[in-house]
Design an enzyme around this catalytic site. Structure first.
Site: not given
Ligand code: UN1
Length: 495
Positions: A175, A228-229, A232, A250, A284, A385
């Site tokens: 998804k 995601g966040s 969630v 993650e 992230c 964030e």
């Molecule tokens: C993410 O931001 O969800 O290390 C992944 C990094 C990328 C992956 C980021 N290779 O910034």
């Protein structure tokens, strides 16, 4: 006419059962429709889970090296189509071509790694405490994995999850984020072409509550891998606990780059610009805080401001542009509201701070690369964030203070220290509470064959990437073979 896309369930391309659709538009030019996609619901999800469950019974018996062979082909096809997919990705989510090429490359690297892992997937053999007895632990497939992915790395993140899941012998319901369904479809097309059998990979497009949560609740889904966040992620964890699913999360980050007074400022400057404004700050791992030693604070801040103001904003398909738009209207609103919050808290806007205007920007969700100075550690812009092109700059007197402030958030994904002093570097490596620490490099740029993930509310302790993700997608089975020809009782007959 924009392209009409479909779900892929049990080896067939199909519309949503309801017949409903949604549009996906280019964030750099909202007049442009990238495609129309099925707006699915639980009926489509049920079908996909059923297909994946049935296909699992055969797929689990395919030798892992053979499953790996398919992924090698996947890597080859991704390599052939790298440019085409990168362009499609830029069109649907906005980041510049240089970066979308990198995103596809991360998928290619993951494919070849996973392909070779098919010939490893090592277990353990361990001596038995009894004579004429053999002990081993082997990896087993688990079942149906739901793969729920974000829009910021529309190729890399799905591959981090799907490829190891497949090599381990699981089947998939995918998804993707509804902001990046076209790139996800390009990935599924490649998997099909490379020879993944019907039912092993299914894709269902649609919203988080109509598709994602249905997967999380589904009694026939064994694994959930979500990026995601944090909000969630917590909800998923709660709901999935009712069926005791295995869940990998993650989630968010509030990553800091520390710049010490002995740092090479030219290097730290390149690092922070790339970390904060690459992907328009929508990673992230993005550098969201810059923590600078007081001795170099004024000088370094003015270097950052000068460069941030010169970054070229625009459509990512034009290679002169360095920063693309925010992914959608909501994201840009969030960014702007945080800038207002920062101002209200006493931070100074020293670069950007507003919606971008000018040539070629009027129909996209552009926001000026923004630097907030004189931020203090407890302001919301120092802790929450933002997921956009906003950098909060904090002044400190020592490395200890810098580390303490860097750790003063509920997140713990990435971290970075610029220093020439090896002792400082190792102190930081030991004390920064983060899943990833970079020395003299920005907070972004994880490599596909290394563990990826964070501590605290960044996740639930699993790691993607590298050798570690294989632990999530396989189940240990412990096997004892007694060839003594008699009953041997552990803990008793060898006492
Ligand atoms: C993410 O931001 O969800 O290390 C992944 C990094 C990328 C992956 C980021 N290779 O910034």
């Amino acid at each position: 006419m924009s392209k009409k896309y479909q779900n892929y369930i049990n080896g067939k391309w199909v519309d949503a059962k309801s017949g409903k659709t949604f549009e996906n538009r280019n964030p750099a030019n909202w007049d442009e429709v990238v495609g129309t996609f099925p707006l699915s619901n639980k009926d489509d999800v049920n079908e996909a889970v059923k297909a994946a469950r049935t296909a699992f019974e055969e797929w689990r018996l395919v030798p892992a090296p053979k499953r790996g062979d398919i992924l090698r082909k996947v890597g080859d096809l991704m390599t052939e189509r790298k440019e085409q997919i990168a362009r499609l990705m830029t069109q649907e989510m906005g980041k510049v071509l240089l970066e979308t090429r990198g995103d596809v490359q991360e998928g290619i690297d993951t494919a070849y790694y996973a392909s070779s892992e098919g010939r490893r997937l090592f277990g353990h053999t361990v001596p038995s405490e009894l004579p004429n007895k053999f002990n081993m632990a082997v990896r087993m497939p688990i079942g149906v994995a739901a793969i729920i992915t974000p829009w910021n790395f529309p190729m890399a993140i799905p591959t981090w999850k799907i490829f190891p899941a497949l090599v381990c012998g699981n089947t998939i319901v995918f998804k993707p984020a509804s902001d990046t369904p076209a790139t996800a479809t390009a990935l599924v097309e490649i998997l099909i072409e490379a020879g993944v059998p019907p039912g092993v990979v299914n894709i269902v497009h649609g919203g988080g509550s109509e598709v994602g949560m249905v997967l999380v609740e589904h009694p026939d889904v064994d694994l959930i891998s979500f990026t995601g966040s944090t909000g969630v992620g917590k909800k998923i964890s709660e709901v999935a606990s009712k069926t005791l699913k295995r869940v990998s999360l993650e989630l968010g980050g509030k990553n800091a780059q520390i710049v010490m007074d002995d740092a090479r400022l030219d290097l730290a400057l390149e690092g922070v610009l790339w970390g904060a404004f690459g992907t328009t700050g929508q990673r992230c791992t993005a550098t969201s805080r810059l923590i600078v030693h007081e001795k170099v604070y004024d000088k370094f801040l003015s270097m950052v401001v000068d460069k941030a103001q010169k970054l070229h904003l625009g459509d990512g398909l034009d290679e002169k542009n360095e920063v693309g738009p925010c992914v959608n209207e909501n994201q840009r609103k969030t960014v702007d509201s945080y800038v207002q919050i920062g101002k209200g808290e006493g931070a100074k806007v020293v670069a950007g701070g507003k919606v971008a205007s000018g040539n070629g920007l009027s129909k996209g969700w552009f926001y000026e690369p923004t630097v907030l100075a004189d931020v203090t550690e407890n302001m919301r812009v120092a802790k929450e964030e933002i997921f956009g092109p906003v950098l909060s700059v904090i002044k400190v007197r020592s490395l200890d203070e810098a580390i303490r402030i860097a750790n003063n958030t509920t997140y713990g994904l990435s971290s970075s220290v610029y220093t020439q002093d090896i002792n400082n570097a190792y102190h930081a490596i030991r004390d920064l509470k983060a899943g990833i620490t970079y020395i003299n490099a920005p907070t972004i740029g994880a490599e596909a064959h290394m563990p990826f993930g964070g501590v605290k509310e960044t996740g639930n302790g699993h790691r993607e990437g590298g050798w570690t993700v294989y632990d999530f997608f396989s189940e240990w089975k412990t096997v004892y073979v007694d060839y003594s020809g008699k009953l041997q009782r552990a803990q008793i007959d060898n006492a």
